[in-house]
Scaffold this motif. Structure first.
Motif, mmCIF file in Angstrom:
data_model
loop_
_atom_site.group_PDB
_atom_site.id
_atom_site.type_symbol
_atom_site.label_atom_id
_atom_site.label_comp_id
_atom_site.label_asym_id
_atom_site.label_seq_id
_atom_site.Cartn_x
_atom_site.Cartn_y
_atom_site.Cartn_z
ATOM 1 N N UNK A 157 -34.611 -79.269 36.797
ATOM 2 C CA UNK A 157 -34.694 -80.197 35.668
ATOM 3 C C UNK A 157 -33.358 -80.234 34.931
ATOM 4 N N UNK A 158 -32.920 -81.437 34.603
ATOM 5 C CA UNK A 158 -31.679 -81.611 33.849
ATOM 6 C C UNK A 158 -31.945 -81.320 32.378
ATOM 7 N N UNK A 159 -30.924 -80.891 31.650
ATOM 8 C CA UNK A 159 -31.137 -80.592 30.240
ATOM 9 C C UNK A 159 -31.415 -81.863 29.445
ATOM 10 N N UNK A 160 -32.207 -81.749 28.421
ATOM 11 C CA UNK A 160 -32.546 -82.863 27.560
ATOM 12 C C UNK A 160 -31.672 -82.782 26.311
ATOM 13 N N UNK A 161 -30.921 -83.841 26.063
ATOM 14 C CA UNK A 161 -30.019 -83.845 24.920
ATOM 15 C C UNK A 161 -30.674 -84.421 23.681
ATOM 16 N N UNK A 162 -31.862 -84.915 23.782
ATOM 17 C CA UNK A 162 -32.529 -85.509 22.630
ATOM 18 C C UNK A 162 -33.166 -84.399 21.809
ATOM 19 N N UNK A 163 -32.700 -84.245 20.623
ATOM 20 C CA UNK A 163 -33.243 -83.241 19.732
ATOM 21 C C UNK A 163 -33.536 -83.893 18.388
ATOM 22 N N UNK A 164 -34.664 -83.610 17.832
ATOM 23 C CA UNK A 164 -35.021 -84.160 16.537
ATOM 24 C C UNK A 164 -35.718 -85.502 16.652
ATOM 25 N N UNK A 165 -36.041 -86.070 15.485
ATOM 26 C CA UNK A 165 -36.773 -87.329 15.438
ATOM 27 C C UNK A 165 -35.870 -88.540 15.646
ATOM 28 N N UNK A 166 -34.658 -88.469 15.173
ATOM 29 C CA UNK A 166 -33.763 -89.621 15.245
ATOM 30 C C UNK A 166 -32.746 -89.407 16.357
ATOM 31 N N UNK A 167 -32.763 -90.289 17.321
ATOM 32 C CA UNK A 167 -31.803 -90.199 18.410
ATOM 33 C C UNK A 167 -31.112 -91.543 18.550
ATOM 34 N N UNK A 168 -29.919 -91.513 19.126
ATOM 35 C CA UNK A 168 -29.143 -92.718 19.339
ATOM 36 C C UNK A 168 -29.324 -93.139 20.785
ATOM 37 N N UNK A 169 -29.661 -94.403 20.996
ATOM 38 C CA UNK A 169 -29.816 -94.889 22.351
ATOM 39 C C UNK A 169 -28.448 -94.987 23.008
ATOM 40 N N UNK A 170 -28.446 -94.732 24.267
ATOM 41 C CA UNK A 170 -27.179 -94.832 24.987
ATOM 42 C C UNK A 170 -27.117 -93.812 26.091
ATOM 43 N N UNK A 171 -25.954 -93.682 26.660
ATOM 44 C CA UNK A 171 -25.783 -92.813 27.815
ATOM 45 C C UNK A 171 -25.712 -91.348 27.452
ATOM 46 N N UNK A 172 -25.357 -91.007 26.256
ATOM 47 C CA UNK A 172 -25.300 -89.604 25.864
ATOM 48 C C UNK A 172 -23.922 -89.007 26.101
ATOM 49 N N UNK A 173 -23.796 -87.723 25.943
ATOM 50 C CA UNK A 173 -22.475 -87.068 26.066
ATOM 51 C C UNK A 173 -22.047 -86.931 27.521
ATOM 52 N N UNK A 174 -21.322 -87.915 28.022
ATOM 53 C CA UNK A 174 -20.880 -87.869 29.419
ATOM 54 C C UNK A 174 -19.523 -87.187 29.569
#
Length: 178
Positions: A157-174
């Motif tokens: 399983x890959x790590x999940x970068x979404x933490x908390x209630x508010x997340x920003x849509x997008x590709x994430x920390x690439x």
């Protein structure tokens, strides 16, 4: 009667509650017709009659049974042999595959006759794919033929970068992985 009279011996009467209860139980048993045997003796067996009574049926369903026989009868009556075998795969995973594989690969789910196994690294996933035929043969000998027919190896399983209630849509920390 004087207190200093040597002819009268004064002994206090003690009541032993346990002995009194035992005596009461013995008299009650004697009144019911039960006999008391000497220690180590067995009562004489009554001659068996040829006629069987209603309660002498071999399996009346009222006699106490061991837990193993009750569970095995329940499994066979309900047709749960394959779900029980699936549960035994999950419960006995460490003994079925060995300590090395079980330290890095864990069964995740079971659908039909396919076992899904998740490994903690891609190298262990490759290793498990190579060992899948020998593991299937071992499952057939230990659990019965046809319980597990295919092992599906899942990637780690890959790590999940979404933490908390508010997340920003997008590709994430690439840019973290270069």
């Amino acid at each position: 009667m004087k207190a200093d009279d040597p002819d009268q011996v004064h002994t206090p009467t003690e009541v032993d509650a346990a002995q009194a209860a035992l005596n009461r139980m013995r008299t009650a048993a004697a009144q019911r017709g039960e006999i008391r045997l000497a220690p180590g003796r067995r009562p004489a067996e009554k001659p068996k009659s040829r006629r069987r009574t209603f309660l002498d049926v071999k399996d009346s369903g009222r006699d106490p049974l061991g837990l193993g026989s009750v569970v095995s009868r329940l499994v066979s009556e309900r047709g749960w042999s394959s779900p029980v075998a699936v549960g035994s795969v999950m419960a006995q995973w460490n003994t079925l595959v060995g300590a090395d594989i079980s330290a890095h690969c864990q069964p995740e789910s079971f659908s039909g006759t396919t076992l899904q196994v998740r490994c903690d690294s891609t190298s262990w996933a490759t290793q498990l794919r190579l060992l899948s035929f020998s593991l299937l043969a071992r499952f057939d000998t230990e659990l019965g033929a046809g319980v597990v027919t295919k092992i599906q190896v899942l990637a780690p399983a890959a790590p999940n970068w979404r933490k908390g209630y508010r997340t920003v849509k997008g590709r994430g920390p690439r840019d973290t992985y270069g």
